[in-house]
Design a protein around this motif. Structure first.
Motif, PDB file in Angstrom:
ATOM      1  N   THR A   1       0.835  -1.190   0.000  1.00 18.84           N
ATOM      2  CA  THR A   1       0.000   0.000   0.000  1.00 18.84           C
ATOM      3  C   THR A   1       0.869   1.239   0.000  1.00 18.84           C
ATOM      4  OG1 THR A   1      -1.798   1.158   1.141  1.00 18.84           O
ATOM      5  CG2 THR A   1      -0.167   0.068   2.521  1.00 18.84           C
ATOM      6  N   LEU A   2       0.359   2.301  -0.618  1.00 22.85           N
ATOM      7  CA  LEU A   2       1.024   3.604  -0.601  1.00 22.85           C
ATOM      8  C   LEU A   2       0.263   4.476   0.359  1.00 22.85           C
ATOM      9  CD1 LEU A   2       3.053   5.689  -1.658  1.00 22.85           C
ATOM     10  CD2 LEU A   2       1.429   6.232  -3.475  1.00 22.85           C
ATOM     11  N   THR A   3       0.926   4.990   1.381  1.00 21.12           N
ATOM     12  CA  THR A   3       0.243   5.775   2.400  1.00 21.12           C
ATOM     13  C   THR A   3       0.765   7.190   2.426  1.00 21.12           C
ATOM     14  OG1 THR A   3       1.802   5.417   4.209  1.00 21.12           O
ATOM     15  CG2 THR A   3       0.194   3.675   3.800  1.00 21.12           C
ATOM     16  N   THR A   4      -0.052   8.075   3.001  1.00 27.08           N
ATOM     17  CA  THR A   4       0.349   9.444   3.283  1.00 27.08           C
ATOM     18  C   THR A   4       0.410   9.600   4.789  1.00 27.08           C
ATOM     19  OG1 THR A   4      -1.893  10.324   3.434  1.00 27.08           O
ATOM     20  CG2 THR A   4      -0.912  10.192   1.238  1.00 27.08           C
ATOM     21  N   PRO A   5       0.970  10.702   5.348  1.00 23.21           N
ATOM     22  CA  PRO A   5       1.005  10.865   6.794  1.00 23.21           C
ATOM     23  C   PRO A   5      -0.363  10.757   7.439  1.00 23.21           C
ATOM     24  CG  PRO A   5       2.488  12.414   5.793  1.00 23.21           C
ATOM     25  CD  PRO A   5       1.740  11.734   4.667  1.00 23.21           C
ATOM     26  N   GLY A   6      -1.396  11.098   6.690  1.00 21.44           N
ATOM     27  CA  GLY A   6      -2.731  10.961   7.228  1.00 21.44           C
ATOM     28  C   GLY A   6      -3.093   9.521   7.525  1.00 21.44           C
ATOM     29  N   PHE A   7      -2.427   8.569   6.875  1.00 15.47           N
ATOM     30  CA  PHE A   7      -2.719   7.159   7.071  1.00 15.47           C
ATOM     31  C   PHE A   7      -1.565   6.416   7.724  1.00 15.47           C
ATOM     32  CE2 PHE A   7      -5.302   8.404   3.376  1.00 15.47           C
ATOM     33  CZ  PHE A   7      -6.542   8.114   3.886  1.00 15.47           C
ATOM     34  N   ASP A   8      -0.422   7.040   7.869  1.00 13.68           N
ATOM     35  CA  ASP A   8       0.770   6.338   8.365  1.00 13.68           C
ATOM     36  C   ASP A   8       0.542   5.700   9.715  1.00 13.68           C
ATOM     37  OD1 ASP A   8       3.362   8.484   7.019  1.00 13.68           O
ATOM     38  OD2 ASP A   8       2.191   6.883   6.144  1.00 13.68           O
ATOM     39  N   TYR A   9      -0.145   6.393  10.613  1.00 14.05           N
ATOM     40  CA  TYR A   9      -0.260   5.923  11.977  1.00 14.05           C
ATOM     41  C   TYR A   9      -1.140   4.687  12.045  1.00 14.05           C
ATOM     42  CZ  TYR A   9       1.504  10.587  12.141  1.00 14.05           C
ATOM     43  OH  TYR A   9       2.240  11.706  11.893  1.00 14.05           O
ATOM     44  N   ARG A  10      -2.170   4.634  11.234  1.00 13.76           N
ATOM     45  CA  ARG A  10      -3.019   3.455  11.205  1.00 13.76           C
ATOM     46  C   ARG A  10      -2.285   2.289  10.551  1.00 13.76           C
ATOM     47  NH1 ARG A  10      -5.870   7.788  10.198  1.00 13.76           N
ATOM     48  NH2 ARG A  10      -5.796   7.661   7.934  1.00 13.76           N
ATOM     49  N   GLN A  11      -1.584   2.564   9.451  1.00 14.32           N
ATOM     50  CA  GLN A  11      -0.849   1.497   8.794  1.00 14.32           C
ATOM     51  C   GLN A  11       0.279   1.001   9.685  1.00 14.32           C
ATOM     52  OE1 GLN A  11      -2.027   0.186   6.350  1.00 14.32           O
ATOM     53  NE2 GLN A  11      -3.103   1.632   5.044  1.00 14.32           N
ATOM     54  N   SER A  12       0.916   1.910  10.416  1.00 15.98           N
ATOM     55  CA  SER A  12       2.022   1.491  11.278  1.00 15.98           C
ATOM     56  C   SER A  12       1.539   0.563  12.371  1.00 15.98           C
ATOM     57  CB  SER A  12       2.708   2.720  11.888  1.00 15.98           C
ATOM     58  OG  SER A  12       1.848   3.400  12.781  1.00 15.98           O
ATOM     59  N   ALA A  13       0.321   0.799  12.866  1.00 15.67           N
ATOM     60  CA  ALA A  13      -0.234  -0.081  13.883  1.00 15.67           C
ATOM     61  C   ALA A  13      -0.465  -1.478  13.305  1.00 15.67           C
ATOM     62  CB  ALA A  13      -1.543   0.500  14.415  1.00 15.67           C
ATOM     63  N   VAL A  14      -0.940  -1.528  12.063  1.00 14.72           N
ATOM     64  CA  VAL A  14      -1.170  -2.807  11.409  1.00 14.72           C
ATOM     65  C   VAL A  14       0.144  -3.541  11.195  1.00 14.72           C
ATOM     66  CG1 VAL A  14      -1.974  -3.900   9.294  1.00 14.72           C
ATOM     67  CG2 VAL A  14      -3.279  -2.026  10.295  1.00 14.72           C
ATOM     68  N   LEU A  15       1.181  -2.817  10.801  1.00 18.16           N
ATOM     69  CA  LEU A  15       2.479  -3.430  10.541  1.00 18.16           C
ATOM     70  C   LEU A  15       3.217  -3.792  11.825  1.00 18.16           C
ATOM     71  CD1 LEU A  15       3.625  -1.150   7.610  1.00 18.16           C
ATOM     72  CD2 LEU A  15       3.097  -3.572   7.457  1.00 18.16           C
ATOM     73  N   GLY A  16       2.726  -3.303  12.959  1.00 15.72           N
ATOM     74  CA  GLY A  16       3.347  -3.634  14.229  1.00 15.72           C
ATOM     75  C   GLY A  16       4.340  -2.612  14.715  1.00 15.72           C
ATOM     76  N   ASN A  17       4.125  -1.347  14.386  1.00 19.96           N
ATOM     77  CA  ASN A  17       5.052  -0.301  14.806  1.00 19.96           C
ATOM     78  C   ASN A  17       4.252   0.970  15.084  1.00 19.96           C
ATOM     79  OD1 ASN A  17       7.294   1.306  15.283  1.00 19.96           O
ATOM     80  ND2 ASN A  17       7.673   1.694  13.120  1.00 19.96           N
ATOM     81  N   VAL A  18       3.876   1.163  16.335  1.00 19.82           N
ATOM     82  CA  VAL A  18       3.068   2.321  16.709  1.00 19.82           C
ATOM     83  C   VAL A  18       3.977   3.496  17.047  1.00 19.82           C
ATOM     84  CG1 VAL A  18       1.386   3.223  18.354  1.00 19.82           C
ATOM     85  CG2 VAL A  18       1.200   0.865  17.543  1.00 19.82           C
ATOM     86  N   PHE A  19       3.762   4.633  16.415  1.00 20.65           N
ATOM     87  CA  PHE A  19       4.594   5.799  16.656  1.00 20.65           C
ATOM     88  C   PHE A  19       4.258   6.442  17.998  1.00 20.65           C
ATOM     89  CE2 PHE A  19       4.779   6.282  11.791  1.00 20.65           C
ATOM     90  CZ  PHE A  19       5.831   5.403  11.734  1.00 20.65           C
ATOM     91  N   HIS A  20       5.272   6.985  18.634  1.00 18.50           N
ATOM     92  CA  HIS A  20       5.151   7.519  19.992  1.00 18.50           C
ATOM     93  C   HIS A  20       4.473   8.898  19.968  1.00 18.50           C
ATOM     94  CE1 HIS A  20       6.023   8.522  24.089  1.00 18.50           C
ATOM     95  NE2 HIS A  20       6.814   7.466  24.262  1.00 18.50           N
ATOM     96  N   PRO A  21       3.324   9.046  20.636  1.00 21.16           N
ATOM     97  CA  PRO A  21       2.625  10.341  20.634  1.00 21.16           C
ATOM     98  C   PRO A  21       3.322  11.416  21.457  1.00 21.16           C
ATOM     99  CG  PRO A  21       1.513   8.798  22.093  1.00 21.16           C
ATOM    100  CD  PRO A  21       2.573   8.016  21.378  1.00 21.16           C
ATOM    101  N   GLY A  22       4.405  11.030  22.153  1.00 19.93           N
ATOM    102  CA  GLY A  22       5.140  12.024  22.925  1.00 19.93           C
ATOM    103  C   GLY A  22       5.931  12.983  22.055  1.00 19.93           C
TER     104      GLY A  22
END
Length: 386
Positions: free
Chosen positions: A25-46
Motif C-alpha cells: 500500500t502507498l500511504t500518506t502521513p494521514g494514514f501512516d499511523y493506522r498502517q504502522s499499527a497494522v504493521l506492528g510499529n506504533v509511533f510515539h505520541p510524545g
C-alpha cells in the motif's frame, strides 16, 4: 482554521482486491499511523504529531496529552467506526466474496510511505515501511510562452504564485477572503500568478488568473519568489524540492500540520483565514521576499531532500519487486502485527506485575503489623512485670 463555508469531501481508501495474498500500500502521513499499527510499529505520541495538527517542540504535558488522545481517536473512532465500515459496505456490494478489509490489511507486506525525514521528523521504521516522499517531484520543464512571458515581465520584483490545490475551487472561496487577497495583491510590486476557476471583478493589472497551471514548472522558475498555498502534502513537497518559500493558508485535514512544518523551519509564514487582513497579507509576503533567511532555509531543506542514495521512485520500484520476487516477503512482517493491542502494549503483563506488587506490599504490611504487635505486647508485659 477552516473556511466559513462547509466543504464536503468523500475519501475512499483503496485496497488491492486479492484473496489471502500479501499486498503493498502507498500511504500518506494521514494514514501512516493506522498502517504502522497494522504493521506492528506504533509511533510515539510524545513526539510524533498526529495527521491533523502539530505543536511546538518539545511538546508540553498538555500537548502530549492532546496528541495521545488524538492518536487514539484516529485509530479507533475515525478508522474503525467511520471510515472502514463505509468502505467495507461499498466493496462488499461489488465483491461479495472478498475477505474483510481488516483481514487483508493484516496480511500487508509493505507500506510505501509518502514521507521523508528531511521534511518531517526522523521516525523509527520497520523494514516493511519505506519512505518514498517526494516521489512525484521532478525538475522544472519549459512553461507555455504566455506564462513564461508574464513571469519574465515581472523583472527583478519577481512573481508570487497562488494555488489552493485541486479540491478547493476558486469560486468557492468566500467573497470576503477574495476581496482581502485582491486588495493585498494590488498593493504589491510583484506580479501574481493565481490559479482561479472563474472570473474575478476589478482584477489588478499585476494579477493573472488561469484555471490550470503547471505547478512544478512554475515553482522551479528562478523568478518565482513565494508560493501561497493551502499546504497540502504534495504542494509542500514540491515547494521544498524546488526551494520556493511559502505563505501557508491551511484549510482542513493535514494542512494545518504541514503549515507547522513551514513555521517551525522558517520556510515562510503561516496565516489563519479567520485573521486574514490586507495589511497582514502584504506584510507577510514582503517579509518572505525581502528577508533572505526564508530562501536560505528552504534551500537547505531542499538539499537534504534531494541528497539520497537512490531516488524515491527507484526505491519504491525496488521494494515492490522485492515483495514480488520473494512471494510476499514474509520476512518483512513484524510479529507485533499479529498481537492484540492488549498484548502489544503489554497491558496484561503490567497488570500482573501491579497485582504482584500490590500483593507483596499487602503481605509486608501484615508481617510488619504482626511484628509491631508482638513488640508492643512484649513491651507492655515487661512494663507490667516491672
Amino acid at each position: 482554521m477552516i473556511l466559513k463555508k462547509t466543504l464536503f469531501f468523500c475519501i475512499f481508501m483503496m485496497y488491492p482486491f486479492v484473496h489471502e495474498a500479501p499486498f503493498i500500500t502507498l500511504t500518506t502521513p494521514g494514514f501512516d499511523y493506522r498502517q504502522s499499527a497494522v504493521l506492528g510499529n506504533v509511533f510515539h505520541p510524545g513526539y510524533v504529531p498526529n495527521h491533523m495538527t502539530d505543536y511546538p517542540s518539545p511538546y508540553s504535558f498538555w500537548h502530549r496529552l492532546r496528541n495521545t488522545i488524538t492518536h487514539i481517536g484516529i485509530a479507533i473512532y475515525w478508522r474503525l467506526w467511520v471510515n472502514i465500515p463505509r468502505v467495507q459496505k461499498e466493496i462488499s456490494a461489488q465483491f461479495p466474496e472478498l475477505p474483510p478489509l481488516l483481514d487483508l490489511e493484516r496480511n500487508m507486506s509493505l507500506a510505501l510511505m509518502n514521507t521523508h525525514f528531511s521534511i518531517g521528523i526522523p521516525l523509527p521504521l520497520l523494514p516493511s515501511q519505506v519512505e518514498v516522499g517526494g516521489m512525484h517531484c521532478r525538475p522544472a520543464r519549459p512553461l507555455p510562452q504566455e506564462v513564461e512571458s508574464w513571469i519574465l515581465g515581472a523583472g527583478t520584483a519577481g512573481v508570487i504564485y497562488f494555488n489552493l490545490g485541486s479540491l478547493v475551487i476558486g469560486t468557492h472561496l468566500p467573497v470576503q477572503y477574495r476581496k482581502v487577497l485582491v486588495e493585498a495583491f494590488r498593493r504589491l510590486p510583484q506580479r501574481v500568478l493565481w490559479k482561479f476557476e472563474g472570473e474575478l471583478e476589478d482584477l489588478p493589472e499585476n494579477v493573472m488568473i488561469s484555471k490550470w497551471l503547471s505547478q512544478q514548472d512554475i515553482l522551479g522558475h528562478d523568478n518565482v519568489k513565494v508560493f501561497i498555498t493551502h499546504c497540502g502534502l504534495l504542494s509542500l513537497q514540491e515547494a521544498i524540492y524546488h526551494a520556493t518559500p511559502l505563505l501557508a493558508l491551511p484549510i482542513f485535514s493535514d494542512q494545518p500540520r504541514n503549515a507547522m512544518v513551514v513555521k517551525k523551519n522558517e520556510l515562510g509564514h503561516f496565516l489563519l483565514w479567520e485573521e486574514l487582513t490586507v495589511d497582514l497579507v502584504v506584510d507577510s509576503l514582503t517579509d518572505i521576499i525581502n528577508n533572505p533567511k526564508y530562501k536560505e532555509n528552504v534551500m537547505r531543506m531542499s538539499t537534504g531532500m534531494r541528497d539520497q542514495p537512490t531516488s524515491p521512485r527507484d526505491r519504491a520500484v525496488f521494494w515492490t519487486e522485492y515483495v514480488i520476487r520473494h512471494r510476499g516477503a514474509p520476512q518483512l512482517r513484524s510479529p507485533a502485527a499479529q498481537l492484540s493491542w492488549v498484548e502489544f502494549l503489554m497491558l496484561d503483563v503490567l497488570l500482573l506485575l501491579h497485582l504482584a506488587l500490590f500483593l507483596l506490599v499487602f503481605i509486608l504490611r501484615r508481617i510488619f503489623r504482626v511484628i509491631a504487635a508482638k513488640a508492643l505486647g512484649s513491651g507492655i508485659n515487661k512494663m507490667k512485670k516491672e
